[in-house]
Structure formats: C-alpha cells, structure tokens
Design a protein around this motif. Sequence first.
Motif, PDB file in Angstrom:
ATOM      1  N   ALA A  90       0.795  -1.125  -0.022  1.00 28.38           N
ATOM      2  CA  ALA A  90      -0.046  -0.018   0.012  1.00 28.38           C
ATOM      3  C   ALA A  90       0.846   1.102   0.078  1.00 28.38           C
ATOM      4  O   ALA A  90       0.397   2.480  -0.237  1.00 28.38           O
ATOM      5  CB  ALA A  90      -0.803   0.080   1.186  1.00 28.38           C
ATOM      6  N   GLY A  91       2.130   1.124   0.322  1.00 25.66           N
ATOM      7  CA  GLY A  91       2.902   2.343   0.243  1.00 25.66           C
ATOM      8  C   GLY A  91       2.970   3.107   1.538  1.00 25.66           C
ATOM      9  O   GLY A  91       3.932   3.822   1.808  1.00 25.66           O
ATOM     10  N   SER A  92       2.421   2.623   2.615  1.00 27.80           N
ATOM     11  CA  SER A  92       2.427   3.090   4.096  1.00 27.80           C
ATOM     12  C   SER A  92       2.163   2.178   4.903  1.00 27.80           C
ATOM     13  O   SER A  92       1.754   0.933   4.676  1.00 27.80           O
ATOM     14  CB  SER A  92       1.609   4.262   4.105  1.00 27.80           C
ATOM     15  N   VAL A  93       2.683   2.316   6.223  1.00 32.79           N
ATOM     16  CA  VAL A  93       2.742   1.506   7.500  1.00 32.79           C
ATOM     17  C   VAL A  93       1.530   1.868   8.261  1.00 32.79           C
ATOM     18  O   VAL A  93       1.316   3.049   8.441  1.00 32.79           O
ATOM     19  CB  VAL A  93       4.052   1.390   8.412  1.00 32.79           C
ATOM     20  N   PRO A  94       0.608   1.025   8.607  1.00 33.85           N
ATOM     21  CA  PRO A  94      -0.295   1.366   9.674  1.00 33.85           C
ATOM     22  C   PRO A  94       0.125   1.860  10.708  1.00 33.85           C
ATOM     23  O   PRO A  94       0.886   1.431  11.576  1.00 33.85           O
ATOM     24  CB  PRO A  94      -1.158   0.100   9.779  1.00 33.85           C
ATOM     25  N   ALA A  95      -0.712   3.019  11.188  1.00 36.92           N
ATOM     26  CA  ALA A  95      -0.157   3.596  12.560  1.00 36.92           C
ATOM     27  C   ALA A  95      -0.002   2.912  13.671  1.00 36.92           C
ATOM     28  O   ALA A  95       1.115   2.831  14.382  1.00 36.92           O
ATOM     29  CB  ALA A  95      -1.016   4.667  12.636  1.00 36.92           C
ATOM     30  N   PRO A  96      -0.983   1.957  13.954  1.00 33.00           N
ATOM     31  CA  PRO A  96      -0.920   0.960  15.142  1.00 33.00           C
ATOM     32  C   PRO A  96       0.384   0.043  15.189  1.00 33.00           C
ATOM     33  O   PRO A  96       1.180  -0.231  16.153  1.00 33.00           O
ATOM     34  CB  PRO A  96      -2.055   0.197  15.096  1.00 33.00           C
ATOM     35  N   VAL A  97       0.655  -0.428  13.807  1.00 32.27           N
ATOM     36  CA  VAL A  97       1.881  -1.192  13.655  1.00 32.27           C
ATOM     37  C   VAL A  97       3.013  -0.307  14.044  1.00 32.27           C
ATOM     38  O   VAL A  97       4.061  -0.888  14.649  1.00 32.27           O
ATOM     39  CB  VAL A  97       1.808  -1.837  12.156  1.00 32.27           C
ATOM     40  N   PHE A  98       3.429   0.640  13.081  1.00 29.29           N
ATOM     41  CA  PHE A  98       4.394   1.511  13.420  1.00 29.29           C
ATOM     42  C   PHE A  98       4.703   1.888  14.816  1.00 29.29           C
ATOM     43  O   PHE A  98       5.750   1.785  15.424  1.00 29.29           O
ATOM     44  CB  PHE A  98       4.431   2.688  12.524  1.00 29.29           C
ATOM     45  N   TRP A  99       3.764   2.610  15.442  1.00 25.09           N
ATOM     46  CA  TRP A  99       3.831   3.110  16.789  1.00 25.09           C
ATOM     47  C   TRP A  99       3.947   1.612  18.005  1.00 25.09           C
ATOM     48  O   TRP A  99       4.636   1.804  18.848  1.00 25.09           O
ATOM     49  CB  TRP A  99       2.733   3.799  17.258  1.00 25.09           C
ATOM     50  N   GLY A 100       3.600   0.483  17.567  1.00 27.82           N
ATOM     51  CA  GLY A 100       3.760  -0.536  18.361  1.00 27.82           C
ATOM     52  C   GLY A 100       5.006  -1.137  18.333  1.00 27.82           C
ATOM     53  O   GLY A 100       5.782  -1.448  19.421  1.00 27.82           O
ATOM     54  N   ILE A 101       5.696  -0.824  17.148  1.00 27.40           N
ATOM     55  CA  ILE A 101       7.401  -1.209  17.146  1.00 27.40           C
ATOM     56  C   ILE A 101       7.955  -0.382  18.148  1.00 27.40           C
ATOM     57  O   ILE A 101       8.964  -1.094  18.813  1.00 27.40           O
ATOM     58  CB  ILE A 101       7.610  -1.331  15.603  1.00 27.40           C
ATOM     59  N   GLY A 102       7.869   1.086  17.984  1.00 29.24           N
ATOM     60  CA  GLY A 102       8.560   1.805  18.950  1.00 29.24           C
ATOM     61  C   GLY A 102       8.334   1.386  20.528  1.00 29.24           C
ATOM     62  O   GLY A 102       9.265   1.297  21.315  1.00 29.24           O
ATOM     63  N   VAL A 103       6.777   1.440  20.833  1.00 31.82           N
ATOM     64  CA  VAL A 103       6.512   1.030  22.225  1.00 31.82           C
ATOM     65  C   VAL A 103       7.034  -0.168  22.749  1.00 31.82           C
ATOM     66  O   VAL A 103       7.621  -0.164  23.636  1.00 31.82           O
ATOM     67  CB  VAL A 103       5.039   1.210  22.434  1.00 31.82           C
ATOM     68  N   LEU A 104       7.007  -1.335  21.874  1.00 29.28           N
ATOM     69  CA  LEU A 104       7.723  -2.476  22.404  1.00 29.28           C
ATOM     70  C   LEU A 104       9.213  -2.693  22.306  1.00 29.28           C
ATOM     71  O   LEU A 104       9.453  -3.216  23.335  1.00 29.28           O
ATOM     72  CB  LEU A 104       7.017  -3.787  21.330  1.00 29.28           C
ATOM     73  N   THR A 105       9.602  -1.851  21.549  1.00 28.80           N
ATOM     74  CA  THR A 105      10.917  -1.698  21.643  1.00 28.80           C
ATOM     75  C   THR A 105      11.484  -1.217  22.985  1.00 28.80           C
ATOM     76  O   THR A 105      12.416  -1.698  23.689  1.00 28.80           O
ATOM     77  CB  THR A 105      11.874  -1.155  20.643  1.00 28.80           C
ATOM     78  N   LEU A 106      10.800  -0.240  23.205  1.00 29.15           N
ATOM     79  CA  LEU A 106      11.158   0.612  24.526  1.00 29.15           C
ATOM     80  C   LEU A 106      10.991  -0.325  25.897  1.00 29.15           C
ATOM     81  O   LEU A 106      11.536  -0.121  26.730  1.00 29.15           O
ATOM     82  CB  LEU A 106      10.571   2.039  24.645  1.00 29.15           C
ATOM     83  N   LEU A 107       9.680  -1.072  25.757  1.00 33.49           N
ATOM     84  CA  LEU A 107       9.242  -1.691  26.559  1.00 33.49           C
ATOM     85  C   LEU A 107      10.207  -2.864  27.011  1.00 33.49           C
ATOM     86  O   LEU A 107      10.637  -3.353  28.005  1.00 33.49           O
ATOM     87  CB  LEU A 107       7.978  -2.228  26.463  1.00 33.49           C
ATOM     88  N   ASN A 108      10.823  -3.435  25.990  1.00 31.32           N
ATOM     89  CA  ASN A 108      11.721  -4.431  26.037  1.00 31.32           C
ATOM     90  C   ASN A 108      13.139  -3.852  26.860  1.00 31.32           C
ATOM     91  O   ASN A 108      13.750  -4.578  27.378  1.00 31.32           O
ATOM     92  CB  ASN A 108      12.270  -5.053  24.684  1.00 31.32           C
ATOM     93  N   ALA A 109      13.470  -2.637  26.473  1.00 31.75           N
ATOM     94  CA  ALA A 109      14.710  -2.183  27.305  1.00 31.75           C
ATOM     95  C   ALA A 109      14.210  -1.963  28.805  1.00 31.75           C
ATOM     96  O   ALA A 109      15.133  -2.234  29.547  1.00 31.75           O
ATOM     97  CB  ALA A 109      14.940  -0.771  26.471  1.00 31.75           C
ATOM     98  N   LEU A 111      12.234  -3.484  30.344  1.00 33.10           N
ATOM     99  CA  LEU A 111      12.401  -4.863  31.051  1.00 33.10           C
ATOM    100  C   LEU A 111      13.584  -5.310  31.560  1.00 33.10           C
ATOM    101  O   LEU A 111      13.816  -5.743  32.680  1.00 33.10           O
ATOM    102  CB  LEU A 111      11.457  -5.980  30.116  1.00 33.10           C
ATOM    103  N   ALA A 112      14.604  -5.156  30.606  1.00 31.61           N
ATOM    104  CA  ALA A 112      15.897  -5.419  30.782  1.00 31.61           C
ATOM    105  C   ALA A 112      16.413  -4.419  31.971  1.00 31.61           C
ATOM    106  O   ALA A 112      17.037  -5.157  33.106  1.00 31.61           O
ATOM    107  CB  ALA A 112      16.685  -5.078  29.600  1.00 31.61           C
ATOM    108  N   VAL A 113      15.986  -3.349  32.033  1.00 31.20           N
ATOM    109  CA  VAL A 113      16.622  -2.304  33.150  1.00 31.20           C
ATOM    110  C   VAL A 113      16.033  -2.544  34.447  1.00 31.20           C
ATOM    111  O   VAL A 113      16.406  -2.533  35.516  1.00 31.20           O
ATOM    112  CB  VAL A 113      16.721  -1.072  32.573  1.00 31.20           C
ATOM    113  N   LEU A 114      14.483  -2.590  34.255  1.00 31.43           N
ATOM    114  CA  LEU A 114      13.691  -2.383  35.671  1.00 31.43           C
ATOM    115  C   LEU A 114      13.584  -3.744  36.406  1.00 31.43           C
ATOM    116  O   LEU A 114      13.233  -3.787  37.368  1.00 31.43           O
ATOM    117  CB  LEU A 114      12.539  -1.713  35.336  1.00 31.43           C
ATOM    118  N   TRP A 115      13.418  -4.773  35.544  1.00 29.18           N
ATOM    119  CA  TRP A 115      12.962  -6.165  35.985  1.00 29.18           C
ATOM    120  C   TRP A 115      14.268  -6.926  36.795  1.00 29.18           C
ATOM    121  O   TRP A 115      15.032  -7.095  36.109  1.00 29.18           O
ATOM    122  CB  TRP A 115      12.532  -7.109  35.092  1.00 29.18           C
ATOM    123  N   ARG A 116      14.229  -7.023  37.973  1.00 29.76           N
ATOM    124  CA  ARG A 116      15.228  -7.768  38.831  1.00 29.76           C
ATOM    125  C   ARG A 116      15.052  -8.928  39.223  1.00 29.76           C
ATOM    126  O   ARG A 116      14.058  -9.369  39.875  1.00 29.76           O
ATOM    127  CB  ARG A 116      15.777  -6.700  39.705  1.00 29.76           C
TER     128      ARG A 116
END
Length: 116
Positions: A90-109, A111-116
Amino acid sequence: METLRHVVVLIHLVGFATLFGAWLVAAVGDRKITRLQHWGLAIAGVAGLALAAPWGITWELNYVKIGVKLVVLLVIGALLGIGAARQRKAGSVPAPVFWGIGVLTLLNAALAVLWR
C-alpha cells in the motif's frame, strides 16, 4: 569469560540502539519500515539469546524474564514483517503497527533495566 559477556552485552545494546534509533528517525520523518530496523532486531535478538545461555556466570538466570523479553522480541519482529509487507503493498505502514514497534522496543529495554 566475564569480559566476553560484557562484549556481548555491548553488542546487544548496539542492536537495541540500531532498532530504536532507526525507528525514531522514521517516526520524525516518513514513518516507514527500514532495513536498518530489521538489522537492529536481528543483532539484539542473537546477542540476547547468547546472553540467555548460562556461560561463565555464578548467579541464577531469570528465565521468566528472558521468556517475556523473547516474546516481546518476536512480536516486534512480527510487526516489522507486517509493516514491511503493508508498506510494499500500500505504500504506507498502518499507524498502530508503526507505533507498536517503537513502544514494544522501549518496553523491552525497560524490562531489561527495571526487572530484577
């Protein structure tokens, strides 16, 4: 052995920085999925799996945390694949997919730092 483990942690952080940095640049710009995001995911994933191996450590690994981070990584990979396919079609990425990538990437970081 500890030095080698620190090198793998550095590679893991470079993978995260590549994925998140490429996503952040795209978020400010044209909101596209780039090959650099895929490379960042691959680097972070391979280094993360290497870190999950119990080599040269004296403490117990938190396998629940490792499992949760792996699931989040797989979801990010799925969203990257879906976004890239939609972008080709389609030439573009759906907004929920695009923003989900960023949010989940930050979530993974987080989890690494805050989960002990």
